[in-house]
Motif scaffolding. Structure first.
Motif, mmCIF file in Angstrom:
data_model
loop_
_atom_site.group_PDB
_atom_site.id
_atom_site.type_symbol
_atom_site.label_atom_id
_atom_site.label_comp_id
_atom_site.label_asym_id
_atom_site.label_seq_id
_atom_site.Cartn_x
_atom_site.Cartn_y
_atom_site.Cartn_z
ATOM 1 N N GLY A 82 0.790 -1.199 0.128
ATOM 2 C CA GLY A 82 -0.109 0.046 0.117
ATOM 3 C C GLY A 82 0.759 1.390 0.010
ATOM 4 O O GLY A 82 1.849 1.218 0.028
ATOM 5 N N ILE A 83 0.064 2.182 0.028
ATOM 6 C CA ILE A 83 0.582 3.773 -0.038
ATOM 7 C C ILE A 83 0.204 4.556 1.093
ATOM 8 O O ILE A 83 0.884 5.494 1.540
ATOM 9 N N VAL A 84 -0.923 4.200 1.658
ATOM 10 C CA VAL A 84 -1.213 4.902 2.857
ATOM 11 C C VAL A 84 -1.679 3.851 4.051
ATOM 12 O O VAL A 84 -2.137 2.870 3.718
ATOM 13 N N TYR A 85 -1.224 4.330 5.155
ATOM 14 C CA TYR A 85 -1.552 3.474 6.554
ATOM 15 C C TYR A 85 -1.913 4.069 7.509
ATOM 16 O O TYR A 85 -1.542 5.265 7.404
ATOM 17 N N GLY A 119 8.621 10.951 10.307
ATOM 18 C CA GLY A 119 8.603 10.115 9.008
ATOM 19 C C GLY A 119 9.816 10.177 8.289
ATOM 20 O O GLY A 119 10.317 11.330 8.048
ATOM 21 N N GLN A 120 10.404 9.161 7.879
ATOM 22 C CA GLN A 120 11.727 9.283 7.202
ATOM 23 C C GLN A 120 11.735 8.435 5.952
ATOM 24 O O GLN A 120 10.762 8.210 5.470
ATOM 25 N N TRP A 121 12.756 8.415 5.214
ATOM 26 C CA TRP A 121 12.969 7.706 4.015
ATOM 27 C C TRP A 121 12.622 6.232 3.865
ATOM 28 O O TRP A 121 12.260 5.628 2.914
ATOM 29 N N ASP A 122 12.991 5.581 5.026
ATOM 30 C CA ASP A 122 12.494 4.096 5.336
ATOM 31 C C ASP A 122 11.519 4.005 6.285
ATOM 32 O O ASP A 122 11.444 2.826 6.988
ATOM 33 N N GLY A 123 10.684 4.634 6.597
ATOM 34 C CA GLY A 123 9.517 4.611 7.411
ATOM 35 C C GLY A 123 9.372 5.272 8.835
ATOM 36 O O GLY A 123 9.768 6.614 8.424
ATOM 37 N N VAL A 124 8.484 4.937 9.681
ATOM 38 C CA VAL A 124 8.280 5.854 10.895
ATOM 39 C C VAL A 124 9.163 5.573 11.910
ATOM 40 O O VAL A 124 9.619 4.432 12.295
ATOM 41 N N TYR A 125 9.598 6.490 12.848
ATOM 42 C CA TYR A 125 10.563 6.195 13.874
ATOM 43 C C TYR A 125 9.732 7.117 15.105
ATOM 44 O O TYR A 125 9.031 7.933 14.754
ATOM 45 N N ARG A 126 9.929 6.280 16.083
ATOM 46 C CA ARG A 126 9.328 6.940 17.524
ATOM 47 C C ARG A 126 10.317 7.120 18.499
ATOM 48 O O ARG A 126 11.385 6.363 18.500
ATOM 49 N N MET A 127 10.287 8.348 18.980
ATOM 50 C CA MET A 127 11.238 8.596 19.928
ATOM 51 C C MET A 127 11.020 7.995 21.280
ATOM 52 O O MET A 127 10.184 7.993 21.943
ATOM 53 N N ASP A 128 12.307 7.308 21.790
ATOM 54 C CA ASP A 128 12.116 6.718 22.986
ATOM 55 C C ASP A 128 12.567 7.734 24.358
ATOM 56 O O ASP A 128 13.758 7.969 23.985
ATOM 57 N N GLU A 129 11.575 7.814 25.005
ATOM 58 C CA GLU A 129 11.795 9.055 26.014
ATOM 59 C C GLU A 129 12.940 8.590 27.250
ATOM 60 O O GLU A 129 13.606 9.419 27.401
ATOM 61 N N GLN A 130 13.274 7.437 27.330
ATOM 62 C CA GLN A 130 14.120 7.093 28.282
ATOM 63 C C GLN A 130 15.362 7.220 27.931
ATOM 64 O O GLN A 130 16.450 7.763 28.462
ATOM 65 N N GLY A 178 7.562 0.491 12.708
ATOM 66 C CA GLY A 178 7.046 0.222 11.594
ATOM 67 C C GLY A 178 6.293 -0.994 11.280
ATOM 68 O O GLY A 178 6.261 -1.836 10.210
ATOM 69 N N ALA A 179 5.756 -1.617 12.625
ATOM 70 C CA ALA A 179 4.994 -2.721 12.425
ATOM 71 C C ALA A 179 4.068 -2.743 11.586
ATOM 72 O O ALA A 179 2.787 -2.009 11.898
ATOM 73 N N GLY A 180 3.780 -3.462 10.447
ATOM 74 C CA GLY A 180 2.687 -3.264 9.544
ATOM 75 C C GLY A 180 2.981 -2.469 8.364
ATOM 76 O O GLY A 180 2.204 -2.667 7.342
ATOM 77 N N LEU A 181 4.182 -1.621 8.266
ATOM 78 C CA LEU A 181 4.704 -0.920 7.112
ATOM 79 C C LEU A 181 5.452 -1.883 6.153
ATOM 80 O O LEU A 181 6.110 -2.720 6.920
ATOM 81 N N PRO A 182 5.345 -1.725 4.961
ATOM 82 C CA PRO A 182 6.067 -2.405 4.113
ATOM 83 C C PRO A 182 7.834 -1.683 4.275
ATOM 84 O O PRO A 182 7.852 -0.640 4.569
ATOM 85 N N GLY A 183 8.898 -2.313 4.029
ATOM 86 C CA GLY A 183 10.030 -2.100 4.131
ATOM 87 C C GLY A 183 10.364 -0.901 3.206
ATOM 88 O O GLY A 183 10.103 -0.853 2.015
#
Length: 344
Positions: A52-55, A293-304, A312-317
């Motif tokens: 897909g292209i939208v998630y 949102g980056q060139w190879d998917g989504v990143y999440r900031m780890d607060e610790q 990116g669980a569920g996103l294509p590579g």
């Protein structure tokens, strides 16, 4: 402020496609004929395949579901090409025009879109005062007052017809162009320059505590809304985008990500964990989660740890996440371009 190394320009195919400069001059407001059907290319995306292209994510970016049903198998969406209102979600495909998301059916519904708009290479999309506005690379600004069935050009006062972003600030329409930031004066029926000159490319707009912040080819600038008292707040290179989560500003340089907790007076590098030498398209906050949102998917900031980690669980590579918005408590992301992959 922590010094940053000299920013090097990245020659990347998508950027070249979306950011081609134009020296066209704005024209008078002109009507565009009623939309002619734009054919879809290929087979529609099935709702649950990896191509897909939208998630969508309903858990603040931890997991993602493909929501591309109704879109052509091969399509591309420009930067800023997804728009939300209180109860509407829309996207503008460069290939087949305008789509609305049907919440009940869980699929995208195409509105046959005028070929003149599509040929102008549409990118930015915005809901504003009951109308839909589209920004293009070659044709300036278009608007529709009838859900996309027909479109009208709105370019009087613009010195350049390459529109990179559209925004609503204090109920007023703004356009980021290749020759500065413009606001639309509805009483005069024309665009007026808020800030800029012929070589100032404005790539992003953000609003925080009554001030406007713009990301440009010459750094970041800010001014109290409506005051035109612009000051430079970031000098460490050209910015691809700028955003805010209501407290912190995020400056997206072409190979680094910076943040400021004091309205741009001081900046710190927050690139750790993101791909080296690649830029971030968007930064938004969802609940307590900060997402990029980056060139190879989504990143999440780890607060610790203070590091970014892939989410990116569920996103294509390696899907370049060009757009990221919030809609009814759900995070909506889109890639820039993707062709449907066969199920294995």
């Amino acid at each position: 402020m922590k010094p940053a190394r000299i920013i090097r320009c990245l020659v990347i195919p998508l950027l070249a496609l979306l950011t081609s400069c134009s020296g066209q001059t704005g024209s008078e407001t002109t009507s565009v004929s009623t939309a002619q059907g734009a054919p879809s290319s290929g087979t529609d995306h099935p709702p649950d395949t990896a191509g897909g292209i939208v998630y969508f994510s309903a858990d603040n970016g931890l997991t993602w579901k493909n929501k591309s049903a109704g879109l052509p198998a091969a399509t591309s969406i420009g930067l800023g090409g997804i728009a939300v209102s209180e109860n509407r979600l829309a996207l503008l495909s460069k290939d087949s025009g305008l789509y609305f998301f049907n919440d009940r059916e869980g699929k995208w519904i195409n509105v046959p879109t005028d070929r003149q708009l599509i040929k102008s290479n549409p990118g930015a999309l915005l809901f504003h005062k009951g109308r839909i506005y589209a920004g293009t690379q070659f044709g300036g600004v278009f608007y529709s007052g009838n859900e996309g069935k027909s479109w009208t050009k709105l370019n009087t006062g613009l010195d350049n017809l390459t529109i990179r972003k559209l925004a609503e600030i204090d109920h007023q329409l703004y356009a980021a162009t290749n020759s500065g930031l413009y606001s639309y004066n509805s009483l005069r029926g024309q665009w007026e320059q808020e800030y800029g000159h012929s070589t100032l490319q404005v790539n992003g707009i953000a609003v925080l505590d009554g001030s406007i912040y713009i990301a440009t080819s010459q750094g970041a600038f800010s001014s109290p809304a409506g005051k035109k008292d612009w000051k430079k707040i970031f000098s460490n290179g050209a910015l691809h985008n700028i955003s805010t989560d209501g407290k912190t500003l995020y400056a997206m340089v072409y190979n680094e990500l910076f943040s400021s907790s004091d309205k741009g007076n001081n900046w710190q590098n927050i690139q750790k964990g993101l791909p080296a030498e690649l830029y971030t398209f968007n930064v938004i906050k969802s609940g307590h989660a900060l997402l990029a949102g980056q060139w190879d998917g989504v990143y999440r900031m780890d607060e610790q740890s203070g590091y970014w980690k892939p989410s990116g669980a569920g996103l294509p590579g390696r899907l370049a996440i060009a757009n990221m918005v919030s809609y009814k408590g759900v995070i909506v992301v889109s890639g820039s371009e993707r062709k449907l992959r066969a199920k294995r």
